[in-house]
Motif scaffolding. Structure first.
Motif, PDB file in Angstrom:
ATOM      1  N   TRP A 101       0.884  -1.297   0.012  1.00 10.32           N
ATOM      2  CA  TRP A 101       0.159   0.014  -0.026  1.00 10.32           C
ATOM      3  C   TRP A 101       0.884   1.388   0.051  1.00 10.32           C
ATOM      4  O   TRP A 101       0.454   2.288  -0.721  1.00 10.32           O
ATOM      5  N   GLY A 102       1.920   1.266   0.622  1.00  9.51           N
ATOM      6  CA  GLY A 102       3.014   2.379   0.689  1.00  9.51           C
ATOM      7  C   GLY A 102       3.476   2.776  -0.470  1.00  9.51           C
ATOM      8  O   GLY A 102       3.584   3.762  -0.837  1.00  9.51           O
ATOM      9  N   LEU A 103       3.505   1.505  -1.216  1.00  9.82           N
ATOM     10  CA  LEU A 103       4.356   1.715  -2.457  1.00  9.82           C
ATOM     11  C   LEU A 103       3.559   2.287  -3.508  1.00  9.82           C
ATOM     12  O   LEU A 103       3.812   3.373  -4.368  1.00  9.82           O
ATOM     13  N   TRP A 104       2.304   1.923  -3.552  1.00  8.35           N
ATOM     14  CA  TRP A 104       1.144   2.465  -4.610  1.00  8.35           C
ATOM     15  C   TRP A 104       0.886   4.003  -4.139  1.00  8.35           C
ATOM     16  O   TRP A 104       0.640   4.744  -4.892  1.00  8.35           O
ATOM     17  N   ALA A 105       0.579   4.237  -2.703  1.00 10.62           N
ATOM     18  CA  ALA A 105       0.379   5.381  -2.401  1.00 10.62           C
ATOM     19  C   ALA A 105       1.550   6.491  -2.647  1.00 10.62           C
ATOM     20  O   ALA A 105       0.966   7.490  -2.860  1.00 10.62           O
ATOM     21  N   ALA A 106       2.892   5.971  -2.497  1.00 12.10           N
ATOM     22  CA  ALA A 106       3.833   7.096  -2.725  1.00 12.10           C
ATOM     23  C   ALA A 106       3.981   7.391  -4.343  1.00 12.10           C
ATOM     24  O   ALA A 106       4.036   8.535  -4.743  1.00 12.10           O
ATOM     25  N   TYR A 107       3.777   6.370  -5.083  1.00 14.04           N
ATOM     26  CA  TYR A 107       3.898   6.506  -6.770  1.00 14.04           C
ATOM     27  C   TYR A 107       2.446   7.441  -6.953  1.00 14.04           C
ATOM     28  O   TYR A 107       2.573   8.528  -7.837  1.00 14.04           O
ATOM     29  N   LEU A 108       1.440   6.973  -6.687  1.00 11.26           N
ATOM     30  CA  LEU A 108       0.095   7.851  -7.050  1.00 11.26           C
ATOM     31  C   LEU A 108      -0.010   9.173  -6.228  1.00 11.26           C
ATOM     32  O   LEU A 108      -0.547  10.029  -6.841  1.00 11.26           O
ATOM     33  N   GLY A 109       0.449   9.106  -5.193  1.00 11.04           N
ATOM     34  CA  GLY A 109       0.077  10.494  -4.505  1.00 11.04           C
ATOM     35  C   GLY A 109       1.182  11.527  -4.846  1.00 11.04           C
ATOM     36  O   GLY A 109       0.607  12.733  -5.305  1.00 11.04           O
ATOM     37  N   ALA A 110       2.308  11.185  -5.169  1.00 10.29           N
ATOM     38  CA  ALA A 110       3.099  12.186  -5.776  1.00 10.29           C
ATOM     39  C   ALA A 110       2.721  12.703  -7.399  1.00 10.29           C
ATOM     40  O   ALA A 110       2.621  13.769  -7.473  1.00 10.29           O
ATOM     41  N   ALA A 111       2.115  11.687  -8.316  1.00 12.16           N
ATOM     42  CA  ALA A 111       1.602  12.025  -9.247  1.00 12.16           C
ATOM     43  C   ALA A 111       0.462  12.832  -9.401  1.00 12.16           C
ATOM     44  O   ALA A 111       0.146  13.813 -10.086  1.00 12.16           O
ATOM     45  N   ILE A 112      -0.520  12.643  -8.405  1.00 12.10           N
ATOM     46  CA  ILE A 112      -1.873  13.357  -8.367  1.00 12.10           C
ATOM     47  C   ILE A 112      -1.252  14.682  -7.927  1.00 12.10           C
ATOM     48  O   ILE A 112      -1.959  15.729  -8.142  1.00 12.10           O
ATOM     49  N   GLY A 113      -0.177  14.755  -6.839  1.00 10.85           N
ATOM     50  CA  GLY A 113      -0.015  16.056  -6.436  1.00 10.85           C
ATOM     51  C   GLY A 113       0.758  16.984  -7.455  1.00 10.85           C
ATOM     52  O   GLY A 113       0.286  18.256  -7.654  1.00 10.85           O
ATOM     53  N   ALA A 114       1.570  16.399  -8.533  1.00 11.36           N
ATOM     54  CA  ALA A 114       2.119  17.018  -9.569  1.00 11.36           C
ATOM     55  C   ALA A 114       0.984  17.511 -10.346  1.00 11.36           C
ATOM     56  O   ALA A 114       1.261  18.610 -11.015  1.00 11.36           O
ATOM     57  N   SER A 115       0.211  16.663 -10.701  1.00  7.75           N
ATOM     58  CA  SER A 115      -0.981  17.164 -11.853  1.00  7.75           C
ATOM     59  C   SER A 115      -1.752  18.109 -11.255  1.00  7.75           C
ATOM     60  O   SER A 115      -2.416  19.006 -11.968  1.00  7.75           O
ATOM     61  N   THR A 116      -2.187  17.928  -9.971  1.00  6.19           N
ATOM     62  CA  THR A 116      -2.927  19.062  -9.222  1.00  6.19           C
ATOM     63  C   THR A 116      -2.045  20.310  -9.352  1.00  6.19           C
ATOM     64  O   THR A 116      -3.066  21.445  -9.822  1.00  6.19           O
ATOM     65  N   ALA A 117      -0.856  20.511  -9.108  1.00  7.62           N
ATOM     66  CA  ALA A 117       0.056  21.831  -9.391  1.00  7.62           C
ATOM     67  C   ALA A 117      -0.229  22.235 -10.785  1.00  7.62           C
ATOM     68  O   ALA A 117      -0.241  23.349 -10.943  1.00  7.62           O
ATOM     69  N   THR A 118      -0.037  21.317 -11.730  1.00  2.15           N
ATOM     70  CA  THR A 118       0.104  21.757 -13.200  1.00  2.15           C
ATOM     71  C   THR A 118      -1.336  22.246 -13.485  1.00  2.15           C
ATOM     72  O   THR A 118      -1.421  23.218 -14.204  1.00  2.15           O
ATOM     73  N   LEU A 119      -2.471  21.751 -12.905  1.00  2.00           N
ATOM     74  CA  LEU A 119      -3.756  22.264 -13.271  1.00  2.00           C
ATOM     75  C   LEU A 119      -3.868  23.715 -12.624  1.00  2.00           C
ATOM     76  O   LEU A 119      -4.670  24.551 -13.441  1.00  2.00           O
ATOM     77  N   TRP A 120      -3.399  23.798 -11.519  1.00  2.00           N
ATOM     78  CA  TRP A 120      -3.565  25.149 -11.039  1.00  2.00           C
ATOM     79  C   TRP A 120      -2.597  26.153 -11.826  1.00  2.00           C
ATOM     80  O   TRP A 120      -3.100  27.224 -11.787  1.00  2.00           O
ATOM     81  N   ALA A 121      -1.584  25.780 -12.157  1.00  2.00           N
ATOM     82  CA  ALA A 121      -0.786  26.783 -12.661  1.00  2.00           C
ATOM     83  C   ALA A 121      -1.566  27.126 -14.183  1.00  2.00           C
ATOM     84  O   ALA A 121      -1.241  28.055 -14.769  1.00  2.00           O
ATOM     85  N   ALA A 122      -1.943  25.955 -14.892  1.00  2.00           N
ATOM     86  CA  ALA A 122      -2.648  26.195 -15.776  1.00  2.00           C
ATOM     87  C   ALA A 122      -3.688  27.302 -15.936  1.00  2.00           C
ATOM     88  O   ALA A 122      -3.985  28.039 -16.982  1.00  2.00           O
ATOM     89  N   LYS A 123      -4.366  27.303 -14.842  1.00  2.00           N
ATOM     90  CA  LYS A 123      -5.406  28.463 -14.831  1.00  2.00           C
ATOM     91  C   LYS A 123      -4.845  29.702 -15.026  1.00  2.00           C
ATOM     92  O   LYS A 123      -5.523  30.591 -15.067  1.00  2.00           O
ATOM     93  N   LEU A 124      -3.769  30.175 -14.385  1.00  2.00           N
ATOM     94  CA  LEU A 124      -2.996  31.275 -14.429  1.00  2.00           C
ATOM     95  C   LEU A 124      -2.225  31.585 -15.595  1.00  2.00           C
ATOM     96  O   LEU A 124      -1.520  32.689 -15.896  1.00  2.00           O
ATOM     97  N   SER A 125      -2.356  30.697 -16.801  1.00  3.41           N
ATOM     98  CA  SER A 125      -1.527  30.703 -17.966  1.00  3.41           C
ATOM     99  C   SER A 125      -2.293  30.477 -19.031  1.00  3.41           C
ATOM    100  O   SER A 125      -3.204  29.751 -19.146  1.00  3.41           O
ATOM    101  N   SER A 126      -1.898  31.234 -19.973  1.00  2.00           N
ATOM    102  CA  SER A 126      -2.541  30.974 -21.357  1.00  2.00           C
ATOM    103  C   SER A 126      -1.747  30.193 -22.383  1.00  2.00           C
ATOM    104  O   SER A 126      -1.856  30.110 -23.607  1.00  2.00           O
ATOM    105  N   ALA A 127      -0.521  29.705 -22.104  1.00  2.00           N
ATOM    106  CA  ALA A 127       0.362  29.094 -22.970  1.00  2.00           C
ATOM    107  C   ALA A 127      -0.234  27.863 -23.308  1.00  2.00           C
ATOM    108  O   ALA A 127      -0.876  26.895 -22.841  1.00  2.00           O
TER     109      ALA A 127
END
Length: 260
Positions: A101-127
């Motif tokens: 469970w820790g293996l999957w949580a570490a992999y997916l948790g970081a990926a979800i965090g990265a995707s969330t940050a990217t979506l947040w940045a996308a709202k502030l950019s028109s690139a």
């Protein structure tokens, strides 16, 4: 006599704890994670099935499942092989410390965090940004949980040398996202993406620590109950032996009085 010998030896003999049962290497959850990476790559890149064409994160029109599936989006065979190798090497460290469970949580948790940050940045950019792959972020999550944090206090110089190399290597894989965020003329979109991965990994590590602490506390409570039950059993056995000896002594005394 067996009871007495067991009672006498229990105070001096050292307890022999059973060796933990080793799980065969082929049953490691790391292989399942690598298999999912391989299957996702074959479906989305090689077979080019329409149903799997949207595994990557669509920055401008995202679907909720892409927060997870983007962790299994790879740009090339070399990217896949590199990810599989690092998943095996670093993933085994996470597995040994925190389980499947820790293996999957570490992999997916970081990926979800990265995707969330990217979506947040996308709202502030028109690139114009292509679909994002969060697989490097997932690997960063494994590195943070399995390597950086556990060694930060024990070997700080080693971690200080590794962090810049790991961060720059991960950022190179996220180069297409660089133009998503511009600060003072510098394109830092990739670092925003990796920063989200680091936050996600730290959050997962905190939860895993809480779970591990609770598990240890429960195990200690069970061990204490078992020790108390064992002591109670030995006390009852001692009382039983004392009763038998007392009864035998009284019987012998009565016999002696009768004879003499």
């Amino acid at each position: 006599m067996e009871v007495l010998s067991g009672m006498l030896s229990s105070g001096t003999a050292k307890a022999v704890l059973p060796k933990p049962k080793e799980v065969p290497d082929y049953r490691s959850p790391v292989y399942m994670l690598i298999l999912v990476q391989l299957v996702a790559f074959l479906l989305s890149n090689s077979l080019e099935l329409p149903a799997t064409a949207s595994l990557g994160l669509n920055v401008r029109s995202p679907a909720w499942w892409q927060l997870v599936t983007s962790a299994f989006s790879f740009s090339s065979w070399s990217h896949l092989f590199e990810s599989a190798f690092l998943t095996y090497v670093i993933g085994r460290l996470v597995e040994r410390a925190h389980g499947a469970w820790g293996l999957w949580a570490a992999y997916l948790g970081a990926a979800i965090g990265a995707s969330t940050a990217t979506l947040w940045a996308a709202k502030l950019s028109s690139a114009a940004i292509p679909s994002a792959a969060a697989s490097p972020a997932g690997l960063l999550g494994l590195v943070v949980v399995g390597l950086i944090i556990p060694r930060a206090l024990a070997k700080p110089l080693e971690v200080a040398a590794l962090v810049p190399f790991i961060a720059s290597s991960a950022a190179v894989r996220c180069t297409p996202l660089a133009g998503l965020t511009v600060y003072n003329g510098a394109k830092i979109g990739a670092w925003v993406h990796m920063g989200g991965a680091a936050v996600g990994a730290l959050a997962v590590y905190g939860v895993l620590c809480l779970i591990d602490a609770h598990t240890r506390r429960v195990a200690e409570e069970k061990a204490e109950v078992a020790r108390w039950a064992k002591a109670k059993q030995m006390e009852e056995q001692a009382e039983a032996v004392t009763g038998v000896i007392s009864t035998a002594a009284n019987a012998a005394s009565r016999v002696a009085k009768t004879l003499f």
